[in-house]
Design a protein around this motif. Structure first.
Motif, PDB file in Angstrom:
ATOM      1  N   LEU A 173    -108.224 -33.867 -43.560  1.00 49.49           N
ATOM      2  CA  LEU A 173    -108.181 -33.176 -44.696  1.00 49.49           C
ATOM      3  C   LEU A 173    -106.448 -33.243 -44.254  1.00 49.49           C
ATOM      4  N   TYR A 174    -105.822 -33.165 -43.322  1.00 51.78           N
ATOM      5  CA  TYR A 174    -104.533 -32.715 -43.224  1.00 51.78           C
ATOM      6  C   TYR A 174    -103.889 -34.084 -43.152  1.00 51.78           C
ATOM      7  N   ARG A 175    -104.595 -35.599 -42.491  1.00 50.21           N
ATOM      8  CA  ARG A 175    -103.606 -36.771 -41.904  1.00 50.21           C
ATOM      9  C   ARG A 175    -102.789 -37.285 -43.065  1.00 50.21           C
ATOM     10  N   PRO A 176    -102.780 -37.374 -44.463  1.00 50.57           N
ATOM     11  CA  PRO A 176    -101.823 -37.911 -45.200  1.00 50.57           C
ATOM     12  C   PRO A 176    -100.691 -36.970 -45.299  1.00 50.57           C
ATOM     13  N   LEU A 177    -100.634 -36.377 -44.891  1.00 48.37           N
ATOM     14  CA  LEU A 177     -99.502 -34.780 -44.903  1.00 48.37           C
ATOM     15  C   LEU A 177     -98.866 -35.284 -43.815  1.00 48.37           C
ATOM     16  N   LEU A 178     -99.727 -35.210 -42.650  1.00 51.52           N
ATOM     17  CA  LEU A 178     -98.855 -34.403 -41.214  1.00 51.52           C
ATOM     18  C   LEU A 178     -97.967 -37.027 -41.627  1.00 51.52           C
ATOM     19  N   LYS A 179     -99.177 -37.667 -41.442  1.00 46.65           N
ATOM     20  CA  LYS A 179     -98.703 -38.766 -41.670  1.00 46.65           C
ATOM     21  C   LYS A 179     -96.945 -39.052 -42.520  1.00 46.65           C
ATOM     22  N   GLU A 180     -97.312 -37.956 -43.676  1.00 44.76           N
ATOM     23  CA  GLU A 180     -95.883 -38.044 -45.012  1.00 44.76           C
ATOM     24  C   GLU A 180     -94.160 -37.856 -44.107  1.00 44.76           C
ATOM     25  N   TYR A 181     -95.246 -36.117 -43.058  1.00 46.11           N
ATOM     26  CA  TYR A 181     -93.746 -35.522 -42.416  1.00 46.11           C
ATOM     27  C   TYR A 181     -93.258 -36.151 -41.742  1.00 46.11           C
ATOM     28  N   PHE A 182     -94.291 -37.180 -40.591  1.00 54.20           N
ATOM     29  CA  PHE A 182     -94.210 -37.450 -39.285  1.00 54.20           C
ATOM     30  C   PHE A 182     -93.374 -38.791 -40.012  1.00 54.20           C
ATOM     31  N   ASP A 183     -93.476 -39.823 -41.365  1.00 52.19           N
ATOM     32  CA  ASP A 183     -92.625 -40.561 -41.703  1.00 52.19           C
ATOM     33  C   ASP A 183     -91.039 -39.685 -41.889  1.00 52.19           C
ATOM     34  N   LYS A 184     -90.690 -38.916 -42.338  1.00 55.31           N
ATOM     35  CA  LYS A 184     -89.883 -37.901 -42.623  1.00 55.31           C
ATOM     36  C   LYS A 184     -88.889 -37.598 -41.031  1.00 55.31           C
ATOM     37  N   GLY A 185     -89.500 -38.124 -40.166  1.00 55.01           N
ATOM     38  CA  GLY A 185     -88.705 -37.474 -38.926  1.00 55.01           C
ATOM     39  C   GLY A 185     -89.692 -35.875 -38.160  1.00 55.01           C
ATOM     40  N   ALA A 186     -90.272 -35.226 -38.553  1.00 50.00           N
ATOM     41  CA  ALA A 186     -91.304 -34.833 -37.720  1.00 50.00           C
ATOM     42  C   ALA A 186     -91.899 -35.291 -36.183  1.00 50.00           C
ATOM     43  N   LYS A 187     -91.965 -34.994 -35.187  1.00 48.96           N
ATOM     44  CA  LYS A 187     -92.563 -34.779 -34.603  1.00 48.96           C
ATOM     45  C   LYS A 187     -94.115 -34.300 -34.203  1.00 48.96           C
ATOM     46  N   TRP A 188     -95.176 -34.639 -34.365  1.00 55.54           N
ATOM     47  CA  TRP A 188     -96.271 -35.112 -34.538  1.00 55.54           C
ATOM     48  C   TRP A 188     -97.836 -35.100 -33.098  1.00 55.54           C
ATOM     49  N   THR A 189     -97.799 -34.181 -32.725  1.00 58.65           N
ATOM     50  CA  THR A 189     -98.471 -33.838 -31.208  1.00 58.65           C
ATOM     51  C   THR A 189    -100.205 -33.417 -31.321  1.00 58.65           C
ATOM     52  N   THR A 190    -101.056 -34.875 -31.625  1.00 54.63           N
ATOM     53  CA  THR A 190    -102.498 -33.543 -30.974  1.00 54.63           C
ATOM     54  C   THR A 190    -102.534 -33.785 -29.481  1.00 54.63           C
ATOM     55  N   ALA A 191    -103.127 -32.456 -29.202  1.00 54.89           N
ATOM     56  CA  ALA A 191    -103.888 -31.651 -28.478  1.00 54.89           C
ATOM     57  C   ALA A 191    -104.954 -32.593 -27.872  1.00 54.89           C
ATOM     58  N   PRO A 192    -105.020 -33.151 -26.881  1.00 52.15           N
ATOM     59  CA  PRO A 192    -106.117 -33.384 -25.824  1.00 52.15           C
ATOM     60  C   PRO A 192    -107.452 -33.110 -26.756  1.00 52.15           C
ATOM     61  N   LYS A 193    -108.374 -33.556 -27.834  1.00 51.51           N
ATOM     62  CA  LYS A 193    -109.455 -33.574 -28.105  1.00 51.51           C
ATOM     63  C   LYS A 193    -110.561 -33.528 -27.521  1.00 51.51           C
ATOM     64  N   PRO A 194    -110.563 -31.922 -27.566  1.00 48.83           N
ATOM     65  CA  PRO A 194    -112.323 -31.517 -26.739  1.00 48.83           C
ATOM     66  C   PRO A 194    -113.696 -32.761 -27.019  1.00 48.83           C
ATOM     67  N   LEU A 195    -114.390 -32.740 -25.604  1.00 50.58           N
ATOM     68  CA  LEU A 195    -115.860 -33.179 -25.921  1.00 50.58           C
ATOM     69  C   LEU A 195    -116.281 -32.775 -26.458  1.00 50.58           C
ATOM     70  N   MET A 196    -116.521 -31.472 -26.107  1.00 53.84           N
ATOM     71  CA  MET A 196    -117.506 -30.638 -26.841  1.00 53.84           C
ATOM     72  C   MET A 196    -118.794 -30.851 -26.408  1.00 53.84           C
ATOM     73  N   SER A 197    -119.007 -31.497 -25.030  1.00 57.28           N
ATOM     74  CA  SER A 197    -120.476 -31.232 -24.462  1.00 57.28           C
ATOM     75  C   SER A 197    -120.723 -29.718 -24.150  1.00 57.28           C
ATOM     76  N   ASP A 198    -122.252 -29.779 -24.029  1.00 57.62           N
ATOM     77  CA  ASP A 198    -122.580 -27.622 -23.747  1.00 57.62           C
ATOM     78  C   ASP A 198    -122.290 -27.571 -22.263  1.00 57.62           C
ATOM     79  N   ASP A 199    -121.040 -28.639 -21.742  1.00 52.60           N
ATOM     80  CA  ASP A 199    -120.223 -27.463 -20.721  1.00 52.60           C
ATOM     81  C   ASP A 199    -119.151 -27.003 -21.036  1.00 52.60           C
ATOM     82  N   LEU A 200    -118.436 -27.046 -21.935  1.00 56.74           N
ATOM     83  CA  LEU A 200    -117.383 -26.023 -22.866  1.00 56.74           C
ATOM     84  C   LEU A 200    -118.385 -24.732 -23.421  1.00 56.74           C
ATOM     85  N   TYR A 201    -119.324 -24.823 -23.244  1.00 53.73           N
ATOM     86  CA  TYR A 201    -119.936 -23.659 -23.981  1.00 53.73           C
ATOM     87  C   TYR A 201    -120.601 -22.925 -22.540  1.00 53.73           C
ATOM     88  N   ASP A 202    -120.878 -21.171 -22.747  1.00 56.02           N
ATOM     89  CA  ASP A 202    -121.799 -20.460 -21.780  1.00 56.02           C
ATOM     90  C   ASP A 202    -122.776 -20.565 -22.570  1.00 56.02           C
TER      91      ASP A 202
END
Length: 373
Positions: A173-202
């Motif tokens: 939902l935010y990618r168009p805005l984030l790309k716009e801010y990036f094109d204007k000079g913002a630093k943009w980082t995506t933290a490692p996206k979890p796989l969300m396998s059952d191992d992540l949950y108790d």
């Protein structure tokens, strides 16, 4: 010059100094020249400098997450479970979505009147669509709450690795805005996206009774998430200059906090706080810093480290109870959303019009209340 900040259902861009209001343990200030030619297009170091631009979220198209999902089983309180079982994977009731959309539109209008530029995330056409990865299957919750997903530290926008499977694709939902801010000079980082396998949950925890789960979490022994891989919600972090406060919650694990600590390096101090809460999620209804050395706390969920702030000279203010009646549907939250406010600057705060007790608290502090419905 635009500088970026975040709050509640909102992402904000604003001018602000890199100011350490009072270092968590040592009083000091650190400032950068706001007029520097190298100032970035996006920059945020606290939650109270003058606001210039904001992203307001969306409610339209929201779907109820699957009732069988680990997030519903563990986080949703027992009295609300019937709603999720009856409406699993269906659109949220239209009357509530319509009202929420009206309120967000009204908020946008008020912010514009206060001189703030308002941006909105895009609408997508795959509301509620079922999806499957190699590790899990779910359906899109399709809600746009920027405060949960996006965290701005300095001139960097960080996409949080959130833990709810039904929100896996919310970043789109935010990618168009984030790309716009990036094109204007913002630093943009995506933290490692979890796989969300059952191992992540108790999963054993998820099948316990609410009383058993809450007892274990109150003792800080078990949560919805394990330490299998880093995860966190941006709303579990609060910025105050070089000091950043965070809690271990149902959706933010210690590995996620450690990822943030290593990523930011020695320039920032990461402080882990804890609260007397049996079902913690999002620090911004427990502990909000509204100015240099000024913090509002939730008396129902005391902060275990509060004495440290007092010894460092911070001024502590206990928030009054929120006014939302118990009969009002609160599927994901409590009436303590009353203190989940938006500071426009040190002397103005956006607050809901019915929260009279909280308004009086701010007015006693010399802060003007900008009311929204």
């Amino acid at each position: 010059m635009l500088r970026l900040r975040l709050s509640s259902t909102i992402r904000q861009i604003q001018k602000r100094s890199l100011r350490n209001c009072t270092n968590f343990l040592v009083k000091r200030e650190f400032t950068v020249d706001r007029q520097s030619k190298s100032d970035p297009i996006v920059c945020s170091h606290n939650e109270w400098d003058p606001l210039e631009e904001v992203i307001v979220g969306r409610a339209d198209g929201a779907y109820v997450p699957p009732a069988e999902s680990v997030e519903v089983k563990t986080y949703i309180v027992e009295k609300n479970k019937n709603f999720f079982q009856q409406n699993s994977r269906k659109p949220f009731p239209l009357e509530f979505v319509k009202k929420a959309s009206e309120e967000l539109d009204h908020l946008s209008k008020v912010l514009k009147q206060e001189g703030v530029t308002v941006r909105r995330p895009v609408k997508l056409s795959n509301e509620g669509k079922k999806f499957e990865t190699p590790d899990f299957a779910s359906s899109n919750m399709q809600i746009a709450i920027p405060r949960d997903l996006l965290l701005v530290i300095g001139n960097e926008i960080i996409e949080a690795p959130m833990a709810w499977r039904s929100r896996f694709f919310e970043y789109r939902l935010y990618r168009p805005l984030l790309k716009e801010y990036f094109d204007k000079g913002a630093k943009w980082t995506t933290a490692p996206k979890p796989l969300m396998s059952d191992d992540l949950y108790d999963l054993e925890y998820a099948e316990m009774s609410e009383q058993e789960r809450h007892s274990l979490t109150l003792r800080k022994e078990r949560y919805m998430t394990t330490e299998h891989e880093p995860c966190f919600d941006a709303a579990d972090f609060w910025k105050a200059g070089k000091d950043i406060f965070v809690q271990r919650s149902q959706v933010t694990n210690r590995k996620g906090i450690e990822w943030m600590r290593r990523h930011l390096g020695e320039k920032y101090n990461i402080h882990v706080l804890s609260f007397e809460d049996a079902n913690p999620m999002h620090i911004d209804t427990y502990f909000i810093v509204i100015g240099p050395g000024l913090v509002i706390v939730n008396p129902n969920y005391p902060c275990h480290q509060l004495d440290t702030f007092k010894k460092a000279g911070w001024k502590i203010f206990e928030a009054p109870n929120g006014t939302t009646p118990a009969s009002h549907p609160m599927w994901f939250s409590t009436n303590w959303l009353s203190i989940n406010v938006l500071m426009l600057d040190e002397k103005r705060v956006v607050i809901e019009e019915q929260e009279t007790p909280t308004q009086k608290m701010f007015e006693k502090l010399g802060i003007q209340c900008i009311k929204v419905y």
